[in-house]
Design a protein around this motif. Structure first.
Motif, PDB file in Angstrom:
ATOM      1  N   GLN A   1      35.069  52.615  35.467  1.00  0.00           N
ATOM      2  CA  GLN A   1      34.660  51.300  34.299  1.00  0.00           C
ATOM      3  C   GLN A   1      35.803  51.174  34.795  1.00  0.00           C
ATOM      4  O   GLN A   1      36.445  49.533  35.105  1.00  0.00           O
ATOM      5  N   ARG A   2      37.360  51.605  35.137  1.00  0.00           N
ATOM      6  CA  ARG A   2      38.632  51.111  35.478  1.00  0.00           C
ATOM      7  C   ARG A   2      38.455  50.938  36.686  1.00  0.00           C
ATOM      8  O   ARG A   2      39.314  49.919  37.061  1.00  0.00           O
ATOM      9  N   ALA A   3      38.070  51.921  37.466  1.00  0.00           N
ATOM     10  CA  ALA A   3      38.174  51.250  38.623  1.00  0.00           C
ATOM     11  C   ALA A   3      36.933  49.992  38.833  1.00  0.00           C
ATOM     12  O   ALA A   3      37.982  48.284  39.981  1.00  0.00           O
ATOM     13  N   ARG A   4      36.080  49.651  38.173  1.00  0.00           N
ATOM     14  CA  ARG A   4      35.148  48.283  38.622  1.00  0.00           C
ATOM     15  C   ARG A   4      36.444  47.315  37.796  1.00  0.00           C
ATOM     16  O   ARG A   4      36.362  46.068  37.958  1.00  0.00           O
ATOM     17  N   VAL A   5      37.475  47.268  36.761  1.00  0.00           N
ATOM     18  CA  VAL A   5      37.946  46.917  36.064  1.00  0.00           C
ATOM     19  C   VAL A   5      38.788  46.165  37.637  1.00  0.00           C
ATOM     20  O   VAL A   5      39.361  45.201  38.099  1.00  0.00           O
ATOM     21  N   ASP A   6      39.890  47.495  38.314  1.00  0.00           N
ATOM     22  CA  ASP A   6      40.498  47.386  39.150  1.00  0.00           C
ATOM     23  C   ASP A   6      39.621  45.903  39.738  1.00  0.00           C
ATOM     24  O   ASP A   6      40.402  45.744  41.021  1.00  0.00           O
ATOM     25  N   SER A   7      38.223  46.766  40.465  1.00  0.00           N
ATOM     26  CA  SER A   7      38.107  46.109  41.621  1.00  0.00           C
ATOM     27  C   SER A   7      37.569  44.055  41.423  1.00  0.00           C
ATOM     28  O   SER A   7      37.875  43.811  42.085  1.00  0.00           O
ATOM     29  N   ALA A   8      37.847  44.021  40.197  1.00  0.00           N
ATOM     30  CA  ALA A   8      37.301  42.396  39.914  1.00  0.00           C
ATOM     31  C   ALA A   8      38.641  41.673  39.345  1.00  0.00           C
ATOM     32  O   ALA A   8      38.800  41.332  40.370  1.00  0.00           O
ATOM     33  N   ARG A   9      39.753  42.507  39.326  1.00  0.00           N
ATOM     34  CA  ARG A   9      41.252  41.615  39.464  1.00  0.00           C
ATOM     35  C   ARG A   9      41.741  41.882  41.339  1.00  0.00           C
ATOM     36  O   ARG A   9      42.082  40.391  41.466  1.00  0.00           O
ATOM     37  N   ARG A  10      41.429  42.541  41.847  1.00  0.00           N
ATOM     38  CA  ARG A  10      41.994  42.579  43.272  1.00  0.00           C
ATOM     39  C   ARG A  10      41.101  40.787  43.704  1.00  0.00           C
ATOM     40  O   ARG A  10      41.312  39.896  44.377  1.00  0.00           O
ATOM     41  N   LEU A  11      39.277  41.339  43.537  1.00  0.00           N
ATOM     42  CA  LEU A  11      38.768  39.821  43.916  1.00  0.00           C
ATOM     43  C   LEU A  11      39.084  38.608  43.003  1.00  0.00           C
ATOM     44  O   LEU A  11      38.820  37.401  44.005  1.00  0.00           O
ATOM     45  N   LEU A  12      39.958  38.797  42.151  1.00  0.00           N
ATOM     46  CA  LEU A  12      39.766  37.245  41.250  1.00  0.00           C
ATOM     47  C   LEU A  12      41.198  36.557  41.507  1.00  0.00           C
ATOM     48  O   LEU A  12      41.073  35.640  42.064  1.00  0.00           O
ATOM     49  N   ALA A  13      41.864  37.743  42.387  1.00  0.00           N
ATOM     50  CA  ALA A  13      43.371  37.893  42.967  1.00  0.00           C
ATOM     51  C   ALA A  13      43.105  36.847  44.015  1.00  0.00           C
ATOM     52  O   ALA A  13      44.319  36.183  44.542  1.00  0.00           O
ATOM     53  N   ARG A  14      41.748  37.351  44.948  1.00  0.00           N
ATOM     54  CA  ARG A  14      41.600  36.345  46.222  1.00  0.00           C
ATOM     55  C   ARG A  14      40.375  34.776  46.158  1.00  0.00           C
ATOM     56  O   ARG A  14      40.471  34.647  47.063  1.00  0.00           O
ATOM     57  N   ALA A  15      39.951  34.664  44.963  1.00  0.00           N
ATOM     58  CA  ALA A  15      39.207  33.649  44.985  1.00  0.00           C
ATOM     59  C   ALA A  15      40.104  32.935  45.346  1.00  0.00           C
ATOM     60  O   ALA A  15      41.408  32.466  45.541  1.00  0.00           O
ATOM     61  N   THR A  16      39.362  31.630  45.557  1.00  0.00           N
ATOM     62  CA  THR A  16      39.990  30.350  46.481  1.00  0.00           C
ATOM     63  C   THR A  16      38.957  29.112  45.752  1.00  0.00           C
ATOM     64  O   THR A  16      39.251  28.073  46.367  1.00  0.00           O
ATOM     65  N   SER A  17      38.139  29.966  45.260  1.00  0.00           N
ATOM     66  CA  SER A  17      37.406  28.500  44.887  1.00  0.00           C
ATOM     67  C   SER A  17      37.598  28.275  42.824  1.00  0.00           C
ATOM     68  O   SER A  17      37.189  29.758  42.605  1.00  0.00           O
ATOM     69  N   ILE A  18      36.993  27.040  42.220  1.00  0.00           N
ATOM     70  CA  ILE A  18      37.239  27.499  40.971  1.00  0.00           C
ATOM     71  C   ILE A  18      35.880  27.811  40.702  1.00  0.00           C
ATOM     72  O   ILE A  18      35.530  28.386  39.106  1.00  0.00           O
ATOM     73  N   ALA A  19      34.820  26.968  41.212  1.00  0.00           N
ATOM     74  CA  ALA A  19      33.756  28.767  40.642  1.00  0.00           C
ATOM     75  C   ALA A  19      33.612  29.954  40.977  1.00  0.00           C
ATOM     76  O   ALA A  19      33.590  30.836  39.982  1.00  0.00           O
ATOM     77  N   ASP A  20      34.314  30.326  41.664  1.00  0.00           N
ATOM     78  CA  ASP A  20      34.770  31.705  42.506  1.00  0.00           C
ATOM     79  C   ASP A  20      35.269  32.108  40.692  1.00  0.00           C
ATOM     80  O   ASP A  20      35.197  33.908  40.576  1.00  0.00           O
ATOM     81  N   LEU A  21      36.261  31.451  41.044  1.00  0.00           N
ATOM     82  CA  LEU A  21      37.686  31.987  39.773  1.00  0.00           C
ATOM     83  C   LEU A  21      37.169  32.044  38.681  1.00  0.00           C
ATOM     84  O   LEU A  21      37.425  33.177  37.663  1.00  0.00           O
TER      85      LEU A  21
END
Length: 324
Positions: A182-202
């Motif tokens: 679960q920690r790995a999944r949280v880290d993955s979601a944080r990395r994806l959130l840092a690379r989000a480019t649109s409001i919907a994705d954010l």
């Protein structure tokens, strides 16, 4: 002729001497060869078992070493650790002890738990002299569980004891693996959130990250709960006075027992009735007295007009007329 015969005899003698010498030398060499062969065979036969033992010892040692290495590897790779000190075990216990002085015994139990490094998790007492009772919930380190139980049992006459254990090693290991994942999944979601480019994705990634963090917090809370239960064992101790009855005592029967029970019920009912009457008496006084006064006043007012009214007589009789 004599000379020629003598010469021929001399040559023949020399040939026989040479032949005998050759035969003796051959025999000597043959005997020497046989002795050497026998000694060599004996040496070979004597050294063969020694070589076999030596080779067997070397091979056996190598085999033992290899098998020991393999066993250790297998144990380290997949075999479970069966040592008790490496397993997660939850100890719980309940016991009832009859003592002479409940309060003094409760203080002694508190001292025992404090010496063991634990604390009192709950303390409920009912004081009634000889039939007083107290229930204490103790939290003690798992390593001191048995010692604390034995010390408490010596405070009086032990009436009951119930000890239970629960092995949660597999549950703990599984929970730890789930937390890592679960920690790995949280880290993955944080990395994806840092690379989000649109409001919907954010917005979508923030919601997903919140759900994953909530799941991680829940798993970590379960892990802390298991760690607390395995580190500190729970003991529920019931201390009873000399006159306190145990829960498994049989009910008494008979006329006197029924009479005693009926009298207790009557006294209890009268006590309840008097209690209710005592609770209502102030209201009756506060409301009843004015009401009685009011009724008396109204009744007197009804009687007063009847007494003061003039007394009316019979209607006057007309005078008779005289005849002319």
């Amino acid at each position: 002729m004599t000379t020629m015969g003598a010469g021929m005899d001399g040559q023949a003698g020399r040939r026989r001497g040479a032949l005998l010498t050759a035969m003796a030398l051959t025999a000597t060499l043959a005997v020497a060869g046989c002795g050497a062969g026998d000694s060599g065979a004996r040496d070979s036969a004597a050294s063969a078992p020694e070589r076999a033992v030596a080779e067997g010892g070397v091979e056996g040692g190598a085999a033992d070493k290899n098998s020991g290495t393999d066993a250790e590897g297998a144990a380290g790779a997949g075999a479970p650790d069966l040592r008790v000190d490496q397993r997660a075990i939850i100890y719980t216990g309940a016991m009832r002890v009859q003592v002479t002085d409940v309060d003094a015994a409760a203080r002694e139990v508190t001292a025992v738990v404090t010496r063991a490094g634990g604390f009192i998790g709950g303390d409920v007492r009912r004081s009634a002299d000889a039939d007083a009772e107290a229930e204490l919930q103790l939290r003690v380190p798992a390593a001191k569980f048995s010692g604390v139980v034995e010390e408490i049992a010596k405070l009086g006459r032990q009436q009951s004891r119930d000890i239970n254990t629960r092995d949660v090693t597999e549950e703990t290991v599984d929970l730890e693996a789930r937390i890592i994942s679960q920690r790995a999944r949280v880290d993955s979601a944080r990395r994806l959130l840092a690379r989000a480019t649109s409001i919907a994705d954010l917005v979508s990634l923030e919601n997903e990250l919140g759900r994953r963090e909530a799941d991680l917090a829940s798993l970590e809370a379960k892990k802390r709960r298991l760690a607390d239960l395995t580190a500190l064992s729970t003991i529920t101790v019931s201390l009873a006075g000399p006159a306190a009855k145990t829960s498994d005592e049989k009910a008494e029967t008979g006329f006197l027992v029924g009479l005693k029970g009926g009298w207790k019920a009557f006294v209890a009912s009268m006590t309840v009735l008097l209690t209710v009457l005592g609770a209502l008496l102030p209201w009756l006084v506060a409301l009843g007295v004015p009401l009685v006064v009011l009724l008396l006043v109204l009744r007197r007012r009804r009687k007063t007009p009847a007494l003061t009214a003039p007394v009316s007589g019979p209607p006057p009789v007309p005078a008779a007329r005289s005849a002319p």
